[in-house]
Write a protein that holds these residues in place. Sequence first.
Motif, PDB file in Angstrom:
ATOM      1  N   HIS A   1      -9.107  13.868   8.045  1.00 39.93           N
ATOM      2  CA  HIS A   1      -9.626  14.963   7.220  1.00 39.93           C
ATOM      3  C   HIS A   1      -9.359  14.714   5.731  1.00 39.93           C
ATOM      4  CE1 HIS A   1      -9.918  17.027  11.063  1.00 39.93           C
ATOM      5  NE2 HIS A   1     -10.592  17.995  10.471  1.00 39.93           N
ATOM      6  N   SER A   2      -8.266  14.038   5.438  1.00 38.86           N
ATOM      7  CA  SER A   2      -7.870  13.826   4.045  1.00 38.86           C
ATOM      8  C   SER A   2      -8.690  12.743   3.352  1.00 38.86           C
ATOM      9  CB  SER A   2      -6.387  13.455   3.971  1.00 38.86           C
ATOM     10  OG  SER A   2      -5.577  14.476   4.519  1.00 38.86           O
ATOM     11  N   THR A   3      -9.403  11.930   4.133  1.00 37.41           N
ATOM     12  CA  THR A   3     -10.201  10.865   3.523  1.00 37.41           C
ATOM     13  C   THR A   3     -11.507  11.375   2.912  1.00 37.41           C
ATOM     14  OG1 THR A   3     -11.202  10.426   5.691  1.00 37.41           O
ATOM     15  CG2 THR A   3      -9.320   9.057   5.054  1.00 37.41           C
ATOM     16  N   PHE A   4     -11.967  12.542   3.356  1.00 36.81           N
ATOM     17  CA  PHE A   4     -13.278  13.027   2.901  1.00 36.81           C
ATOM     18  C   PHE A   4     -13.362  13.232   1.390  1.00 36.81           C
ATOM     19  CE2 PHE A   4     -16.563  16.453   2.540  1.00 36.81           C
ATOM     20  CZ  PHE A   4     -17.638  15.628   2.846  1.00 36.81           C
ATOM     21  N   PRO A   5     -12.340  13.844   0.729  1.00 38.22           N
ATOM     22  CA  PRO A   5     -12.452  13.978  -0.724  1.00 38.22           C
ATOM     23  C   PRO A   5     -12.503  12.638  -1.441  1.00 38.22           C
ATOM     24  CG  PRO A   5     -10.259  14.602   0.021  1.00 38.22           C
ATOM     25  CD  PRO A   5     -11.126  14.490   1.241  1.00 38.22           C
ATOM     26  N   GLY A   6     -11.846  11.617  -0.892  1.00 42.16           N
ATOM     27  CA  GLY A   6     -11.897  10.290  -1.501  1.00 42.16           C
ATOM     28  C   GLY A   6     -13.282   9.699  -1.433  1.00 42.16           C
TER      29      GLY A   6
ATOM     30  N   PHE B   1       5.037   0.787   6.218  1.00 42.20           N
ATOM     31  CA  PHE B   1       3.878   0.619   5.343  1.00 42.20           C
ATOM     32  C   PHE B   1       2.752  -0.118   6.065  1.00 42.20           C
ATOM     33  CE2 PHE B   1       1.516  -2.128   2.376  1.00 42.20           C
ATOM     34  CZ  PHE B   1       0.926  -1.151   1.587  1.00 42.20           C
ATOM     35  N   VAL B   2       3.095  -1.158   6.825  1.00 41.63           N
ATOM     36  CA  VAL B   2       2.086  -1.919   7.572  1.00 41.63           C
ATOM     37  C   VAL B   2       1.405  -1.030   8.602  1.00 41.63           C
ATOM     38  CG1 VAL B   2       1.736  -3.803   9.224  1.00 41.63           C
ATOM     39  CG2 VAL B   2       3.187  -4.153   7.223  1.00 41.63           C
ATOM     40  N   LEU B   3       2.202  -0.227   9.314  1.00 44.25           N
ATOM     41  CA  LEU B   3       1.649   0.690  10.320  1.00 44.25           C
ATOM     42  C   LEU B   3       0.752   1.738   9.665  1.00 44.25           C
ATOM     43  CD1 LEU B   3       1.583   1.483  13.280  1.00 44.25           C
ATOM     44  CD2 LEU B   3       3.639   2.845  12.920  1.00 44.25           C
ATOM     45  N   LEU B   4       1.192   2.255   8.526  1.00 44.75           N
ATOM     46  CA  LEU B   4       0.384   3.229   7.785  1.00 44.75           C
ATOM     47  C   LEU B   4      -0.914   2.601   7.302  1.00 44.75           C
ATOM     48  CD1 LEU B   4      -0.113   5.875   6.220  1.00 44.75           C
ATOM     49  CD2 LEU B   4       1.288   4.923   4.370  1.00 44.75           C
ATOM     50  N   LEU B   5      -0.826   1.388   6.754  1.00 42.57           N
ATOM     51  CA  LEU B   5      -2.010   0.692   6.248  1.00 42.57           C
ATOM     52  C   LEU B   5      -3.037   0.479   7.360  1.00 42.57           C
ATOM     53  CD1 LEU B   5      -3.367  -0.799   3.857  1.00 42.57           C
ATOM     54  CD2 LEU B   5      -2.203  -2.880   4.611  1.00 42.57           C
ATOM     55  N   MET B   6      -2.568   0.078   8.524  1.00 38.38           N
ATOM     56  CA  MET B   6      -3.474  -0.140   9.655  1.00 38.38           C
ATOM     57  C   MET B   6      -4.143   1.163  10.078  1.00 38.38           C
ATOM     58  SD  MET B   6      -1.540  -2.988  12.037  1.00 38.38           S
ATOM     59  CE  MET B   6      -0.085  -1.968  12.380  1.00 38.38           C
ATOM     60  N   THR B   7      -3.369   2.238  10.117  1.00 38.84           N
ATOM     61  CA  THR B   7      -3.909   3.535  10.534  1.00 38.84           C
ATOM     62  C   THR B   7      -4.951   4.036   9.549  1.00 38.84           C
ATOM     63  OG1 THR B   7      -1.788   4.078  11.569  1.00 38.84           O
ATOM     64  CG2 THR B   7      -3.319   5.895  11.175  1.00 38.84           C
ATOM     65  N   ILE B   8      -4.615   4.013   8.257  1.00 37.68           N
ATOM     66  CA  ILE B   8      -5.539   4.498   7.230  1.00 37.68           C
ATOM     67  C   ILE B   8      -6.815   3.668   7.202  1.00 37.68           C
ATOM     68  CG2 ILE B   8      -5.873   4.766   4.744  1.00 37.68           C
ATOM     69  CD1 ILE B   8      -2.994   5.553   4.480  1.00 37.68           C
ATOM     70  N   ALA B   9      -6.678   2.344   7.328  1.00 40.82           N
ATOM     71  CA  ALA B   9      -7.848   1.468   7.295  1.00 40.82           C
ATOM     72  C   ALA B   9      -8.792   1.772   8.452  1.00 40.82           C
ATOM     73  CB  ALA B   9      -7.412   0.011   7.338  1.00 40.82           C
TER      74      ALA B   9
ATOM     75  N   LEU C   1     -16.813   3.303  -0.670  1.00 39.17           N
ATOM     76  CA  LEU C   1     -16.374   4.571  -0.098  1.00 39.17           C
ATOM     77  C   LEU C   1     -15.119   4.386   0.750  1.00 39.17           C
ATOM     78  CD1 LEU C   1     -19.778   6.187   0.951  1.00 39.17           C
ATOM     79  CD2 LEU C   1     -18.543   6.353  -1.217  1.00 39.17           C
ATOM     80  N   LEU C   2     -14.962   3.211   1.363  1.00 44.12           N
ATOM     81  CA  LEU C   2     -13.754   2.913   2.144  1.00 44.12           C
ATOM     82  C   LEU C   2     -12.513   2.962   1.269  1.00 44.12           C
ATOM     83  CD1 LEU C   2     -12.256   1.864   4.687  1.00 44.12           C
ATOM     84  CD2 LEU C   2     -12.845  -0.459   3.943  1.00 44.12           C
ATOM     85  N   LEU C   3     -12.620   2.411   0.053  1.00 44.36           N
ATOM     86  CA  LEU C   3     -11.482   2.424  -0.871  1.00 44.36           C
ATOM     87  C   LEU C   3     -11.114   3.855  -1.258  1.00 44.36           C
ATOM     88  CD1 LEU C   3     -12.419  -0.571  -3.217  1.00 44.36           C
ATOM     89  CD2 LEU C   3     -10.720  -0.536  -1.381  1.00 44.36           C
ATOM     90  N   GLY C   4     -12.121   4.684  -1.483  1.00 44.16           N
ATOM     91  CA  GLY C   4     -11.857   6.083  -1.814  1.00 44.16           C
ATOM     92  C   GLY C   4     -11.198   6.813  -0.663  1.00 44.16           C
ATOM     93  N   ALA C   5     -11.675   6.541   0.559  1.00 50.51           N
ATOM     94  CA  ALA C   5     -11.099   7.173   1.747  1.00 50.51           C
ATOM     95  C   ALA C   5      -9.639   6.765   1.922  1.00 50.51           C
ATOM     96  CB  ALA C   5     -11.914   6.785   2.976  1.00 50.51           C
ATOM     97  N   MET C   6      -9.352   5.490   1.734  1.00 51.87           N
ATOM     98  CA  MET C   6      -7.977   4.996   1.892  1.00 51.87           C
ATOM     99  C   MET C   6      -7.057   5.571   0.818  1.00 51.87           C
ATOM    100  SD  MET C   6      -8.563   1.000   3.003  1.00 51.87           S
ATOM    101  CE  MET C   6      -6.792   0.732   3.220  1.00 51.87           C
ATOM    102  N   LEU C   7      -7.596   5.764  -0.382  1.00 50.02           N
ATOM    103  CA  LEU C   7      -6.798   6.296  -1.482  1.00 50.02           C
ATOM    104  C   LEU C   7      -6.300   7.706  -1.172  1.00 50.02           C
ATOM    105  CD1 LEU C   7      -5.672   6.186  -4.381  1.00 50.02           C
ATOM    106  CD2 LEU C   7      -7.893   7.039  -5.164  1.00 50.02           C
ATOM    107  N   THR C   8      -7.203   8.618  -0.869  1.00 44.87           N
ATOM    108  CA  THR C   8      -6.796  10.007  -0.616  1.00 44.87           C
ATOM    109  C   THR C   8      -6.080  10.138   0.732  1.00 44.87           C
ATOM    110  OG1 THR C   8      -9.019  10.475   0.237  1.00 44.87           O
ATOM    111  CG2 THR C   8      -8.557  11.056  -2.057  1.00 44.87           C
ATOM    112  N   GLY C   9      -6.420   9.278   1.694  1.00 44.56           N
ATOM    113  CA  GLY C   9      -5.695   9.284   2.960  1.00 44.56           C
ATOM    114  C   GLY C   9      -4.243   8.886   2.761  1.00 44.56           C
TER     115      GLY C   9
END
Length: 290
Positions: free
Chosen positions: A44-49, A186-194, A65-73
Amino acid sequence: MEILRSYTFIIISIGTLFLAISSAIIGSLNLYKGQSLIGDAIGHSTFPGIVLFFMIFQTREPSILLLGAMLTGGISYFLIQMSSKYSKVRLDANLAIFLSGFFGLGMVFKSVIQGNAKFQGASQSGLENYIFGQAAYMLEKDVKLIIIVSIIVITLFLLFKKEIIAFIFDREFAKTIGLNTGLIEFVLLLMTIALVSVGLKAVGSILISSFLILPCVCANHWSKKLRNVLIIASIVAAFSAVLGTYFSSIHRGLSTGPTIILTMGSITLISMLFGKYGVVVNMLRLRSKQ
């Protein structure tokens, strides 16, 4: 059979297949970590990005748009962890607060660009697909992005497999043997957000958490060994992705993402009832002991 040979079916099924398998693996790790709903909050948090980067670059290029989603996520995840750590608000409440807050912010951004003369030159159509998903309209470049991200995520998991498992099941033990728990998290978070970010076009921000949770829940009713759980979860996810895509292709009006989730949910429900560790088997075991 004609549908199975069609270019559209092949493209969509490959994209959802890769997304389902990688999401099943990472979702299982988050479930064992005790943060099963973190994917829902990030989704849900990726949508504003997504909308914000569209406003800045005025393009619907998936990689942008992927970069924006990852940023706000990522920002949402950081705020959730900080609030849970330094305030009296519990994790589940923080998830609800930031989930609804960021999603509401995305809807505000979307309402701003509608009818705004500054964005008349850029196509806004398709942004709403990131809310509910529209796998049937995925382009080849969308599928390529899903494949690339999925391969990177699975590769990171294989490289850090032992460290991640130690961190998930015993964080204090991981620290005592000298593992960098901050890096692992951080690695686990990065994988999840991506994965969440790249999967929005297929299933949307509302249903993406089901891709992460359902396969693991299903697998847990057949085995208690992590290796077997990951294998079963991946198989269930892959089967559901292909079968759901097929059903949505032969029946007009069925959305691909929700159909995949419905297929996955049906298999999970059957496993919860009749699996090796399901409700029916547990009831029979209790009766035999009486």
